[in-house]
Write an enzyme that holds these catalytic residues in place. Structure first.
Site, PDB file in Angstrom:
ATOM      1  NE  ARG A   1     -10.814  -4.232  17.748  1.00 53.74           N
ATOM      2  CZ  ARG A   1     -10.625  -3.964  16.470  1.00 53.74           C
ATOM      3  NH1 ARG A   1     -10.763  -4.908  15.579  1.00 53.74           N
ATOM      4  NH2 ARG A   1     -10.279  -2.755  16.070  1.00 53.74           N
TER       5      ARG A   1
ATOM      6  CE1 TYR B   1       3.832  -3.408  12.277  1.00 53.63           C
ATOM      7  CE2 TYR B   1       3.173  -1.757  13.893  1.00 53.63           C
ATOM      8  CZ  TYR B   1       3.510  -2.094  12.594  1.00 53.63           C
ATOM      9  OH  TYR B   1       3.522  -1.128  11.622  1.00 53.63           O
TER      10      TYR B   1
ATOM     11  CB  THR C   1       0.314  -7.995   2.387  1.00 53.71           C
ATOM     12  OG1 THR C   1       1.496  -7.204   2.568  1.00 53.71           O
ATOM     13  CG2 THR C   1       0.127  -8.924   3.566  1.00 53.71           C
ATOM     14  N   GLY C   2       1.527  -7.483  -0.695  1.00 57.14           N
ATOM     15  CA  GLY C   2       1.557  -6.575  -1.844  1.00 57.14           C
ATOM     16  C   GLY C   2       1.256  -7.331  -3.131  1.00 57.14           C
TER      17      GLY C   2
ATOM     18  CB  ILE D   1     -18.414   1.048  15.938  1.00 56.48           C
ATOM     19  CG1 ILE D   1     -18.643   1.835  14.646  1.00 56.48           C
ATOM     20  CG2 ILE D   1     -17.713   1.900  16.989  1.00 56.48           C
ATOM     21  CD1 ILE D   1     -19.503   3.079  14.838  1.00 56.48           C
TER      22      ILE D   1
ATOM     23  CG  PHE E   1      -1.544   1.206   1.669  1.00 58.98           C
ATOM     24  CD1 PHE E   1      -2.136   2.085   0.767  1.00 58.98           C
ATOM     25  CD2 PHE E   1      -1.539   1.537   3.025  1.00 58.98           C
ATOM     26  CE1 PHE E   1      -2.698   3.279   1.210  1.00 58.98           C
ATOM     27  CE2 PHE E   1      -2.098   2.721   3.473  1.00 58.98           C
ATOM     28  CZ  PHE E   1      -2.669   3.599   2.565  1.00 58.98           C
ATOM     29  CB  ILE E   2       2.822   3.016   2.620  1.00 63.62           C
ATOM     30  CG1 ILE E   2       1.622   3.050   3.576  1.00 63.62           C
ATOM     31  CG2 ILE E   2       3.626   4.316   2.713  1.00 63.62           C
ATOM     32  CD1 ILE E   2       1.975   3.051   5.051  1.00 63.62           C
TER      33      ILE E   2
HETATM   34  N1  LIG Z   1      -0.638   1.357   7.102  1.00 67.47           N
HETATM   35  C1  LIG Z   1      -0.392   2.011   8.216  1.00 67.47           C
HETATM   36  O1  LIG Z   1      -1.273   2.699   8.778  1.00 67.47           O
HETATM   37  C2  LIG Z   1       0.993   1.959   8.855  1.00 67.47           C
HETATM   38  C3  LIG Z   1       1.187   2.636  10.067  1.00 67.47           C
HETATM   39  C4  LIG Z   1       2.436   2.598  10.659  1.00 67.47           C
HETATM   40  C5  LIG Z   1       3.504   1.954  10.032  1.00 67.47           C
HETATM   41  N2  LIG Z   1       3.280   1.281   8.865  1.00 67.47           N
HETATM   42  C6  LIG Z   1       4.444   0.596   8.240  1.00 67.47           C
HETATM   43  O2  LIG Z   1       4.548   1.007   6.883  1.00 67.47           O
HETATM   44  C7  LIG Z   1       5.108  -0.053   6.108  1.00 67.47           C
HETATM   45  C8  LIG Z   1       4.205  -0.345   4.907  1.00 67.47           C
HETATM   46  O3  LIG Z   1       2.931  -0.790   5.396  1.00 67.47           O
HETATM   47  P1  LIG Z   1       1.634  -0.937   4.474  1.00 67.47           P
HETATM   48  O4  LIG Z   1       0.482  -0.426   5.241  1.00 67.47           O
HETATM   49  O5  LIG Z   1       1.918  -0.412   3.118  1.00 67.47           O
HETATM   50  O6  LIG Z   1       1.476  -2.535   4.449  1.00 67.47           O
HETATM   51  P2  LIG Z   1       1.494  -3.557   3.226  1.00 67.47           P
HETATM   52  O7  LIG Z   1       1.234  -4.910   3.835  1.00 67.47           O
HETATM   53  O8  LIG Z   1       0.599  -3.086   2.141  1.00 67.47           O
HETATM   54  O9  LIG Z   1       3.000  -3.456   2.728  1.00 67.47           O
HETATM   55  C9  LIG Z   1       4.050  -4.272   3.198  1.00 67.47           C
HETATM   56  C10 LIG Z   1       4.801  -4.825   1.989  1.00 67.47           C
HETATM   57  O10 LIG Z   1       5.909  -5.611   2.460  1.00 67.47           O
HETATM   58  C11 LIG Z   1       5.928  -6.838   1.733  1.00 67.47           C
HETATM   59  N3  LIG Z   1       6.580  -7.841   2.588  1.00 67.47           N
HETATM   60  C12 LIG Z   1       6.073  -8.406   3.725  1.00 67.47           C
HETATM   61  N4  LIG Z   1       6.944  -9.279   4.224  1.00 67.47           N
HETATM   62  C13 LIG Z   1       8.034  -9.259   3.395  1.00 67.47           C
HETATM   63  C14 LIG Z   1       9.276  -9.968   3.385  1.00 67.47           C
HETATM   64  N5  LIG Z   1       9.569 -10.886   4.320  1.00 67.47           N
HETATM   65  N6  LIG Z   1      10.157  -9.686   2.404  1.00 67.47           N
HETATM   66  C15 LIG Z   1       9.865  -8.781   1.424  1.00 67.47           C
HETATM   67  N7  LIG Z   1       8.702  -8.111   1.381  1.00 67.47           N
HETATM   68  C16 LIG Z   1       7.806  -8.337   2.362  1.00 67.47           C
HETATM   69  C17 LIG Z   1       4.471  -7.145   1.421  1.00 67.47           C
HETATM   70  O11 LIG Z   1       4.305  -8.027   0.339  1.00 67.47           O
HETATM   71  C18 LIG Z   1       3.933  -5.754   1.125  1.00 67.47           C
HETATM   72  O12 LIG Z   1       4.083  -5.436  -0.247  1.00 67.47           O
HETATM   73  C19 LIG Z   1       5.281  -1.234   7.058  1.00 67.47           C
HETATM   74  O13 LIG Z   1       6.618  -1.240   7.530  1.00 67.47           O
HETATM   75  C20 LIG Z   1       4.322  -0.911   8.183  1.00 67.47           C
HETATM   76  O14 LIG Z   1       4.714  -1.533   9.392  1.00 67.47           O
HETATM   77  C21 LIG Z   1       2.059   1.270   8.254  1.00 67.47           C
END
Ligand SMILES: NC(=O)c1ccc[n+]([C@@H]2O[C@H](COP(=O)([O-])OP(=O)(O)OC[C@H]3O[C@@H](n4cnc5c(N)ncnc54)[C@H](O)[C@@H]3O)[C@@H](O)[C@H]2O)c1
Length: 316
Positions: free
Chosen positions: A280, A148, A38-39, A213, A13-14
């Protein structure tokens, strides 16, 4: 100038939004390294200056292959098990990705012949835990309560120690609640706004759907639009002042879940069906950020909640 930029987790996502923004600079080559857990490939724009390599950050063999294949100017490390609940269910498996994966990348980054201009690590507001003092500043008490959050904080410390011990250029970003297009609502652990968006789409298609909710709906969060996160990440990559520093990236606004539902109702001109459930265990009632520190680098959020939600709706 020609730059080679690594984005781990760039199919997520990000990460995919970051890749899209970085790739606008035609002279840059972006390497997406992701295991697609997950990507997905559809998230990555098909452009000549974006290359994909499938691999696991928690595999030394895969990371070694990555660094044999390319030499990086910038590294944005976003790959992670991004779900707090999954980390609670699978602490060891999560740890291997979220902590060991970070150390593998740091090790190869410090061993690289060409000096890395900045290694930016994606951390989380989860490091603050449930201590109630607000808003959260970068100096607030750190007290993570889940695997986490613990792995994110330990990784942060590794990242900054690689600056002190080995002179690696690094910066740490703590994201608050991120929302926007390509956030996957299918997972039960997804961000609340992707689930809410999915419910509104189902209702609009005439399907039966109810938004659940947990608690009274008065829980407050700092919801930040994904393009503002990208703005902050690029800034941390470019600014020398971010060296070995940690920054919140958020909107600086606070909204209750009930406010957000009301905003959806106005934007979409509909009623959102909701059901109230028991709160929760472990859920935090109030969480929001001070963004004063990153503002000093020039960060200015461009999206209020209604502007962000409007852009989100246009792009799904
Ligand atoms: N979404 C939020 O609100 C949020 C908030 C705080 C921090 N984050 C952090 O931002 C980052 C991106 O999160 P996101 O929301 O886009 O999640 P996401 O699950 O969409 O993205 C994570 C990506 O990492 C890849 N991945 C997972 N395990 C892997 C591995 N072992 N090797 C290689 N690739 C791997 C997945 O395939 C995915 O593309 C993460 O580090 C997450 O902890 C997200």
């Amino acid at each position: 100038m020609k730059n080679t930029i690594l984005v781990t987790g760039g199919a997520g996502f990000i990460g995919s939004h970051l890749v899209e923004a970085l790739a606008k600079e035609e002279s840059s080559t972006i390497i997406v390294f992701d295991n697609l857990s997950t990507g997905c490939l559809e998230n990555i724009p098909s452009q000549e200056n974006i290359l994909f390599m499938k691999g696991n950050v928690d595999s030394e063999v895969d990371v070694a292959h990555l660094f044999r294949s390319f030499s990086f100017d910038y590294i944005y490390h976003l790959a992670a098990v991004a779900s707090v609940s999954e980390s609670v269910q699978q602490p060891l498996a999560t740890h291997r990705v979220n902590m060991d994966g970070t150390i593998y990348l740091l090790e190869f980054a410090r061993a690289q012949e060409k000096k890395v201009r900045k290694f930016v690590f994606a951390s989380s507001a989860a490091v603050y835990g449930v201590e109630p003092t607000l808003p959260k500043t970068e100096n607030s008490l750190i007290d993570p309560i889940t695997p986490y959050g613990i792995d994110k904080y330990a990784s942060e410390k590794y990242v900054t120690s690689y600056s002190n011990l080995y002179g690696l250029n690094v910066a740490v970003a703590r994201f608050f609640n991120v929302y926007g297009p390509r956030q996957n609502p299918a997972s039960p652990y997804s961000g609340v706004l992707s689930i809410l968006t999915e419910v509104t789409q189902q209702v609009n298609r005439g399907e039966a759907a109810v938004f659940q909710i947990f608690g009274d709906g008065e829980q407050v969060r700092d919801f930040v639009f994904v393009e503002d996160i990208v703005q902050g990440l690029i800034l941390l990559g470019r600014k020398v002042e971010s060296q070995a520093n940690t920054y919140n990236i958020a909107s600086g606004e606070k909204h209750s879940l009930r406010d957000i539902i009301a905003t959806y109702e106005t934007l979409l001109d509909m009623m959102v069906p909701v059901a109230y459930n028991e709160k929760r265990p472990g859920d935090i009632k109030y969480s929001y950020a001070s963004i004063e520190k990153i503002k000093k680098l020039g960060y200015q959020p461009k999206f209020s909640i209604s502007q962000g939600l409007e852009k989100y709706m246009e792009n799904i």
